[in-house]
Design an enzyme around this catalytic site. Structure first.
Site, PDB file in Angstrom:
ATOM      1  N   LYS A  45      -6.358 -14.423  -3.530  1.00  0.00           N
ATOM      2  CA  LYS A  45      -5.320 -14.180  -4.538  1.00  0.00           C
ATOM      3  C   LYS A  45      -4.367 -15.345  -4.509  1.00  0.00           C
ATOM      4  O   LYS A  45      -4.023 -15.826  -3.413  1.00  0.00           O
ATOM      5  CB  LYS A  45      -4.530 -12.923  -4.143  1.00  0.00           C
TER       6      LYS A  45
ATOM      7  N   GLY B  66      -2.559   0.948   0.792  1.00  0.00           N
ATOM      8  CA  GLY B  66      -2.106   1.081   2.180  1.00  0.00           C
ATOM      9  C   GLY B  66      -0.649   1.497   2.116  1.00  0.00           C
ATOM     10  O   GLY B  66       0.056   1.088   1.201  1.00  0.00           O
TER      11      GLY B  66
ATOM     12  N   GLU C  65       5.977  -9.525  -2.570  1.00  0.00           N
ATOM     13  CA  GLU C  65       5.667 -10.245  -1.324  1.00  0.00           C
ATOM     14  C   GLU C  65       5.489 -11.738  -1.582  1.00  0.00           C
ATOM     15  O   GLU C  65       5.839 -12.566  -0.749  1.00  0.00           O
ATOM     16  CB  GLU C  65       4.396  -9.664  -0.700  1.00  0.00           C
TER      17      GLU C  65
ATOM     18  N   ASP D 163      -7.740   6.475  -5.318  1.00  0.00           N
ATOM     19  CA  ASP D 163      -6.667   6.070  -6.232  1.00  0.00           C
ATOM     20  C   ASP D 163      -5.781   7.289  -6.554  1.00  0.00           C
ATOM     21  O   ASP D 163      -6.280   8.316  -7.035  1.00  0.00           O
ATOM     22  CB  ASP D 163      -7.308   5.517  -7.514  1.00  0.00           C
TER      23      ASP D 163
ATOM     24  N   ASN E 193      -3.204 -15.474  -0.630  1.00  0.00           N
ATOM     25  CA  ASN E 193      -3.516 -14.276   0.156  1.00  0.00           C
ATOM     26  C   ASN E 193      -5.038 -14.140   0.191  1.00  0.00           C
ATOM     27  O   ASN E 193      -5.653 -13.769  -0.803  1.00  0.00           O
ATOM     28  CB  ASN E 193      -2.868 -13.056  -0.518  1.00  0.00           C
TER      29      ASN E 193
ATOM     30  N   HIS F 117       2.782  -4.788   6.544  1.00  0.00           N
ATOM     31  CA  HIS F 117       3.570  -4.755   5.294  1.00  0.00           C
ATOM     32  C   HIS F 117       4.979  -5.321   5.519  1.00  0.00           C
ATOM     33  O   HIS F 117       5.885  -5.045   4.733  1.00  0.00           O
ATOM     34  CB  HIS F 117       3.774  -3.313   4.770  1.00  0.00           C
TER      35      HIS F 117
HETATM   36  P1  AMP Z   1      -0.899  -0.866  -4.605  1.00  0.00           P
HETATM   37  O1  AMP Z   1      -1.818  -0.906  -3.420  1.00  0.00           O
HETATM   38  O2  AMP Z   1       0.532  -1.133  -4.222  1.00  0.00           O
HETATM   39  O3  AMP Z   1      -1.362  -1.713  -5.754  1.00  0.00           O
HETATM   40  O4  AMP Z   1      -0.903   0.643  -5.157  1.00  0.00           O
HETATM   41  C1  AMP Z   1      -2.071   1.244  -5.655  1.00  0.00           C
HETATM   42  C2  AMP Z   1      -1.838   2.728  -5.763  1.00  0.00           C
HETATM   43  O5  AMP Z   1      -0.796   2.981  -6.716  1.00  0.00           O
HETATM   44  C3  AMP Z   1      -3.057   3.479  -6.253  1.00  0.00           C
HETATM   45  O6  AMP Z   1      -3.276   4.639  -5.466  1.00  0.00           O
HETATM   46  C4  AMP Z   1      -2.659   3.888  -7.650  1.00  0.00           C
HETATM   47  O7  AMP Z   1      -3.263   5.081  -8.046  1.00  0.00           O
HETATM   48  C5  AMP Z   1      -1.166   4.084  -7.488  1.00  0.00           C
HETATM   49  N1  AMP Z   1      -0.531   4.143  -8.813  1.00  0.00           N
HETATM   50  C6  AMP Z   1      -0.439   3.172  -9.732  1.00  0.00           C
HETATM   51  N2  AMP Z   1       0.143   3.642 -10.875  1.00  0.00           N
HETATM   52  C7  AMP Z   1       0.398   4.950 -10.659  1.00  0.00           C
HETATM   53  C8  AMP Z   1       0.968   6.002 -11.446  1.00  0.00           C
HETATM   54  N3  AMP Z   1       1.370   5.784 -12.678  1.00  0.00           N
HETATM   55  N4  AMP Z   1       1.082   7.228 -10.878  1.00  0.00           N
HETATM   56  C9  AMP Z   1       0.654   7.457  -9.620  1.00  0.00           C
HETATM   57  N5  AMP Z   1       0.109   6.509  -8.831  1.00  0.00           N
HETATM   58  C10 AMP Z   1      -0.031   5.274  -9.333  1.00  0.00           C
END
Ligand code: AMP
Length: 394
Positions: free
Chosen positions: A14, A209, A381, A280, A7, A179
């Site tokens: 990645k 996203g 994925e 985040d 990726n 996605h």
């Molecule tokens: P991804 O792009 O799928 O890796 O997701 C990243 C998002 O997941 C970020 O906004 C993180 O803050 C959120 N995330 C990860 N762990 C938690 C958690 N324990 N509670 C709330 N959000 C989370």
């Protein structure tokens, strides 16, 4: 059979090497800051994980370093690259040309180049990755797996925008959706878990996203990302759906042109823009708990938009039999899931709060009496890309 899954971003790479016999991950890692100063590689294998500095002027040197990590030292997992049977590349945009994964040929690369204007931030990076991999891995067969492909079953009434038709014909302006590999993986997993594909399924991929898909008998009928991944629900830094006239209004007042507006809507909006705290979701939740009102507003907007979109997809599907959550937020944010289930009581949703009290696990979180199955299904994925690659080179 061993498949290397790639990726590529414009400055990142990645990778994951998967042994298809048991679908075991032999190693995985990430090359960061390619083409910049202080680039580095993180490699994980044999229970070890290490980040080391490296010099990556281009993706070619990054691939060479990946090979080195896979074949030497503590992270060694193969003796030689000849053990790799094929490479699967994630490609963001397949346009209307690619409705499923395909073997990469010179002609495919040329078509991807033609599609680059549709995804100027993503497809050129994918092509860079393919070309660099060809240099380093020679004649190993390669497969492209498209983020858009799973959504290619949408009917025109769902994918057309109400602007003059000629812009669809001339420039391909329509909803494509992204996605797709994640929505395909989790919907397939849902079918396995329930014993059959639910007739009416809504998949919610919520991460940095985010996108939702309405899936009827295994086929996407609508999805929330659009012409680009900017559309749909509020994301980490992307605005999601907004009134399009906001764009020219702010552009005029702030004297921002195309690049400035793209940055504002893609990188400075969403959870970050509203909360002023972070993109985040964990940080946003923490700030909200500490009384930050804008952080609370951002979290409320995400929950509200999610419930609203699920409601509109339930209408589009003529009801809903199953809803599933995936992605970093979907897999981990228990409070958000609980609130969404509460707000979907009108659909007959009830929650199993004990089951919902889990992170990153495959679990049914709806109650035994719920009219709708609600599940958390962690996405994968990479395995989807590896399976498509293995299938196509057979
Ligand atoms: P991804 O792009 O799928 O890796 O997701 C990243 C998002 O997941 C970020 O906004 C993180 O803050 C959120 N995330 C990860 N762990 C938690 C958690 N324990 N509670 C709330 N959000 C989370």
């Amino acid at each position: 059979m061993k498949i290397l899954v790639i990726n590529c971003g414009s400055s990142s790479l990645k990778y994951q090497l998967i042994d298809m016999d048991g679908e075991k991950v032999l190693c995985k890692g990430l090359c960061e800051r390619i083409g910049m100063e202080s680039s580095m590689i993180t490699h994980e294998a044999n229970g070890t994980k290490a980040t080391t500095p490296a010099i990556f002027p281009t993706h070619t040197e990054a691939f060479a370093e990946v090979v080195k990590k896979m074949t030497t030292g503590a992270g060694k997992c193969i003796n030689d690259v000849s053990e790799i049977d094929a490479i699967g590349h994630r490609v963001v945009h397949g346009g209307e040309k690619f409705k499923s994964s395909c073997l990469i040929t010179d002609e495919v690369i040329n078509t991807l180049r033609e599609l680059s204007p549709l995804a100027p931030l993503h497809n050129p990076a994918g092509i860079l990755g393919i070309e660099a991999a060809r240099k380093v891995f020679g004649n190993i067969p390669m497969v492209a797996v498209f983020d858009t492909a799973f959504h290619s079953t949408m009917p025109p009434k769902a994918y057309m925008y109400a602007i003059p038709y000629e812009y669809y014909e001339k420039y391909g302006v329509r909803r494509y959706g992204f996605h797709g590999t994640s929505h395909r993986y989790v919907s397939g997993r849902m079918a396995e878990l329930l014993g059959e594909m639910p007739h009416r399924l809504i998949t919610c991929h919520l991460g940095n996203g985010s996108s939702l898909a309405a899936i009827k008998d295994g086929k996407v009928v609508d999805t929330s990302m659009g012409f680009t991944p900017l559309d749909g629900i509020i994301m980490g830094t992307r605005c999601g759906s907004i009134d399009p006239s906001i764009v020219s209004y702010i552009a005029n007042l702030e004297n921002l042109h195309e690049r400035g507006m793209n940055r504002l809507l893609n990188n400075e909006s969403g959870l970050l823009g509203v909360s002023g705290v972070s993109s985040d979701f964990r940080d946003v939740l923490e700030a909200a708990e500490n009384g930050n009102e804008r952080a609370q507003l951002a979290a409320d907007m995400l929950e509200y938009q999610l419930v609203k979109l699920i409601g509109s997809y339930a209408a589009a599907l003529g009801g809903v039999d199953a809803i599933l959550f995936t992605g970093g937020i979907g897999e981990n944010a228990m409070g958000l899931r609980e609130q969404v289930m509460h707000d979907l009581a009108y659909l007959g949703v009830t929650a199993d709060l004990a089951a919902n009290n889990s992170r990153g696990e495959e679990v049914r979180i709806s109650g035994a009496d719920s009219k709708v199955e609600v599940w958390v299904v962690p996405t994968n994925e990479e395995i989807m890309i590896a399976r498509d690659t293995a299938e196509l080179i057979k």
